[in-house]
Write a protein that holds these residues in place. Structure first.
Motif, short mmCIF file in Angstrom:
data_model
loop_
_atom_site.label_atom_id
_atom_site.label_comp_id
_atom_site.label_asym_id
_atom_site.label_seq_id
_atom_site.Cartn_x
_atom_site.Cartn_y
_atom_site.Cartn_z
N ALA A 137 -90.91 73.24 25.78
CA ALA A 137 -89.64 72.83 26.38
C ALA A 137 -88.64 72.31 25.36
CB ALA A 137 -89.91 71.75 27.43
N ASN A 138 -89.10 71.96 24.16
CA ASN A 138 -88.20 71.42 23.14
C ASN A 138 -87.53 72.50 22.29
OD1 ASN A 138 -89.10 68.86 23.91
ND2 ASN A 138 -90.72 68.85 22.37
N ALA A 139 -88.04 73.72 22.32
CA ALA A 139 -87.64 74.75 21.36
C ALA A 139 -86.13 74.96 21.31
CB ALA A 139 -88.36 76.06 21.67
N THR A 140 -85.51 75.14 22.45
CA THR A 140 -84.07 75.40 22.48
C THR A 140 -83.28 74.18 22.01
OG1 THR A 140 -84.33 76.95 24.32
CG2 THR A 140 -82.13 76.07 23.94
N ALA A 141 -83.72 72.99 22.39
CA ALA A 141 -82.98 71.76 22.06
C ALA A 141 -82.95 71.49 20.56
CB ALA A 141 -83.60 70.57 22.79
N VAL A 142 -84.02 71.83 19.84
CA VAL A 142 -84.10 71.46 18.43
C VAL A 142 -83.73 72.59 17.48
CG1 VAL A 142 -85.88 69.73 18.92
CG2 VAL A 142 -86.56 72.04 18.22
N GLU A 143 -83.48 73.80 18.01
CA GLU A 143 -83.10 74.90 17.14
C GLU A 143 -81.85 74.53 16.33
OE1 GLU A 143 -83.54 78.72 15.43
OE2 GLU A 143 -84.89 77.55 16.71
N GLY A 144 -81.92 74.69 15.01
CA GLY A 144 -80.81 74.34 14.15
C GLY A 144 -80.79 72.89 13.70
N ALA A 145 -81.78 72.10 14.13
CA ALA A 145 -81.85 70.69 13.72
C ALA A 145 -82.37 70.59 12.29
CB ALA A 145 -82.75 69.91 14.66
N TYR A 146 -82.11 69.44 11.65
CA TYR A 146 -82.55 69.18 10.28
C TYR A 146 -83.57 68.04 10.28
CZ TYR A 146 -78.27 71.74 9.02
OH TYR A 146 -77.29 72.68 8.90
N ALA A 147 -84.45 68.07 9.28
CA ALA A 147 -85.41 66.98 9.12
C ALA A 147 -85.65 66.73 7.64
CB ALA A 147 -86.74 67.33 9.79
N VAL A 148 -85.81 65.45 7.29
CA VAL A 148 -86.25 65.06 5.95
C VAL A 148 -87.75 64.85 6.01
CG1 VAL A 148 -86.13 63.26 4.20
CG2 VAL A 148 -84.04 64.04 5.32
N HIS A 149 -88.47 65.49 5.09
CA HIS A 149 -89.93 65.47 5.15
C HIS A 149 -90.48 65.75 3.75
CE1 HIS A 149 -94.03 66.92 6.14
NE2 HIS A 149 -93.92 66.16 7.22
N PRO A 150 -91.69 65.27 3.44
CA PRO A 150 -92.29 65.64 2.15
C PRO A 150 -92.30 67.15 1.93
CG PRO A 150 -93.56 63.89 3.15
CD PRO A 150 -92.52 64.29 4.16
N ALA A 151 -92.07 67.54 0.68
CA ALA A 151 -91.89 68.96 0.36
C ALA A 151 -93.13 69.80 0.56
CB ALA A 151 -91.39 69.09 -1.07
N CYS A 152 -94.29 69.18 0.82
CA CYS A 152 -95.50 69.96 1.09
C CYS A 152 -95.37 70.80 2.34
CB CYS A 152 -96.70 69.03 1.21
SG CYS A 152 -96.62 67.94 2.64
N LEU A 153 -94.40 70.50 3.20
CA LEU A 153 -94.20 71.26 4.43
C LEU A 153 -93.89 72.71 4.12
CD1 LEU A 153 -93.96 71.24 7.52
CD2 LEU A 153 -91.57 70.59 7.27
N GLY A 154 -93.33 72.97 2.94
CA GLY A 154 -93.00 74.33 2.56
C GLY A 154 -94.20 75.14 2.15
N GLY A 155 -95.40 74.50 2.07
CA GLY A 155 -96.60 75.21 1.66
C GLY A 155 -96.67 75.38 0.16
N SER A 156 -97.76 75.93 -0.33
CA SER A 156 -97.96 76.18 -1.74
C SER A 156 -97.49 77.58 -2.09
CB SER A 156 -99.43 76.02 -2.12
OG SER A 156 -99.86 74.71 -1.86
N PRO A 157 -96.93 77.77 -3.30
CA PRO A 157 -96.52 79.11 -3.72
C PRO A 157 -97.72 80.02 -3.85
CG PRO A 157 -96.47 77.59 -5.58
CD PRO A 157 -96.71 76.76 -4.34
N LEU A 158 -97.45 81.35 -3.78
CA LEU A 158 -98.54 82.31 -3.89
C LEU A 158 -99.26 82.20 -5.23
CD1 LEU A 158 -96.89 85.48 -2.29
CD2 LEU A 158 -98.56 83.92 -1.26
N THR A 159 -98.48 81.90 -6.29
CA THR A 159 -99.06 81.71 -7.60
C THR A 159 -98.99 80.24 -7.96
OG1 THR A 159 -98.35 83.92 -8.29
CG2 THR A 159 -98.95 82.37 -10.03
N ALA A 160 -100.13 79.58 -8.06
CA ALA A 160 -100.16 78.15 -8.36
C ALA A 160 -100.01 77.95 -9.87
CB ALA A 160 -101.47 77.54 -7.87
N THR A 161 -99.07 77.11 -10.26
CA THR A 161 -98.80 76.89 -11.69
C THR A 161 -99.10 75.47 -12.13
OG1 THR A 161 -96.48 76.37 -11.17
CG2 THR A 161 -97.00 78.67 -11.71
#
Length: 397
Positions: A278-302
């Protein structure tokens, strides 16, 4: 120049990979001996596995279990012994009173450290109990007062981002979006209190006008009235400062109240629940500040940190079918405790506390730099900005 972030990245190997050891090594190999079961590193966890806070608590339990298994494959070198981690995970149901009682029970049972409390209220109760019990406590909850004032929280350490750091990042984002009039809709309790203080301070030094602050009622109550007050006067944007599932509920009520402008969340909102159903439409386009781990790890770990994140994500996906989307603070808590036990060459509670406050390391969720005068939280440059796009959290900045 060697930056603070560079120092944390260099320390990542000692925190994240110290438990990996040579391929095939097991406790007892390499001239050391295994500790008997009653000499394990016993960690007691009080988590919200039901009721209020379960949206986040269940993910932290999974992170604890995966990380304990990983560390126990080789053992933790403590002096001349290889020790294992033993977990006792209990459900506090979102109750501060239950969490405090569990802290006492776990300590009496022999726990050398405590972990838990994804809600500000339970985290604060655990911090107070840990101080009385003289047991090191690593908090997974939001709220700057969990570790303040420091003279009353010498045994507590907070892994989540500080409110001041999240608020400053939000203030910069608001200015970049040319938002001039904003309303703050903040949760009740310690997390919301931190947000009110932090947002006011951050916006005082910006070109954004904080029109009003509205507080949400307790979880489970109707948010409609608070949302209507927040939406009144058609502000350019609304900051929702709370934890899931309240964040999604508040967003939905804001849209019903007529707010059509952008929404801005702190890190506590980031959960599947916020962007689904039920929240999907309401939050589309919203912004959040969060630790960068949310973006996942790159395919090649350096880096060693990326290798560890990749490994954690793989283990989590294999076991639970989906990638972990939220900061695995509990994993970092166990790694920090293991690193402290190695340095202390002891499982003594006082020595563990003393070495926890010297930890500077890059974890799965982000960077930490604990000192005698600073027991939390995550480093500010570990934070990123995310945009909700087609029901997913997408890196924005």
């Amino acid at each position: 120049m060697l930056t603070r972030r560079g120092v944390l990245a260099a320390a990542a190997g000692s925190l994240l990979l110290a438990g990996c050891g040579p391929q095939g090594q097991r406790p007892g190999d390499g001239g050391t001996s295994s500790a008997p079961g009653d000499q394990d590193l016993f960690v007691g966890a009080s988590l919200e596995l039901s009721g209020r806070g379960a949206t986040l608590g269940v993910f932290q339990r999974r992170a604890l279990e995966i990380t304990a298994e990983s560390l126990n494959r080789t053992g933790i070198q403590v002096g001349t012994l290889l020790r294992s981690i033993r977990l006792d995970i209990r459900d506090n149901g979102g109750s501060p009173e239950v969490a405090a009682r569990q802290a006492a029970e776990l300590t009496r049972a022999g726990a050398q450290a405590l972990v838990g409390g994804v809600l500000g209220e339970t985290a604060a109760a655990l911090a107070a109990a840990a101080q009385r019990l003289k047991t090191p406590y690593l908090s997974l909850g939001y709220g700057d007062r969990i570790v303040l004032p420091l003279q009353e929280r010498t045994f507590s350490f907070k892994l989540t981002p500080d409110g001041t750091d999240m608020a400053r990042r939000l203030a910069d984002l608001l200015e970049s979006q040319r938002i001039r009039r904003v309303v703050l809709l903040a949760a009740d309790g310690p997390h919301g209190d931190s947000g009110v203080r932090a947002v006011r301070d951050a916006l005082d030094n910006s070109r954004v006008d904080l029109v009003r602050t509205v507080r949400l009622p307790e979880t489970g109550r109707n948010f409609r009235s608070a949302a209507e007050r927040a939406a009144a006067g058609e502000p350019d944007g609304v900051i929702v400062w709370g934890t899931a599932p309240d964040s999604g509920d508040a967003a939905r009520e804001l849209r019903r109240a007529g707010h059509r402008g952008p929404l801005f969340f702190d890190a506590g909102a980031v959960a599947d629940d916020t962007v689904s159903g039920a929240n999907a439409t309401a939050v589309e386009g919203a912004y959040a500040v969060h630790p960068a781990c949310l973006g996942g790890s790159p395919l090649t770990a350096t880096s060693t940190a990326q290798v560890a994140r990749q490994d954690f994500d793989r283990r989590y996906t294999q076991r639970h079918g989906t990638s972990v989307a939220f900061a695995p603070y509990a994993s970092d808590a166990l790694q920090l405790l293991a690193a402290s036990a190695r340095k202390a060459t002891s499982l003594d509670r006082g020595r563990l506390r003393a070495f926890l406050q010297t930890q500077m390391a890059e974890g799965i969720a982000g960077g930490y730099a604990f000192t005698e005068g600073r027991h939390g939280g995550m480093e500010a440059d570990s934070l990123g900005v995310y945009l909700v796009s087609q029901g997913s959290w997408t890196r924005y900045a």
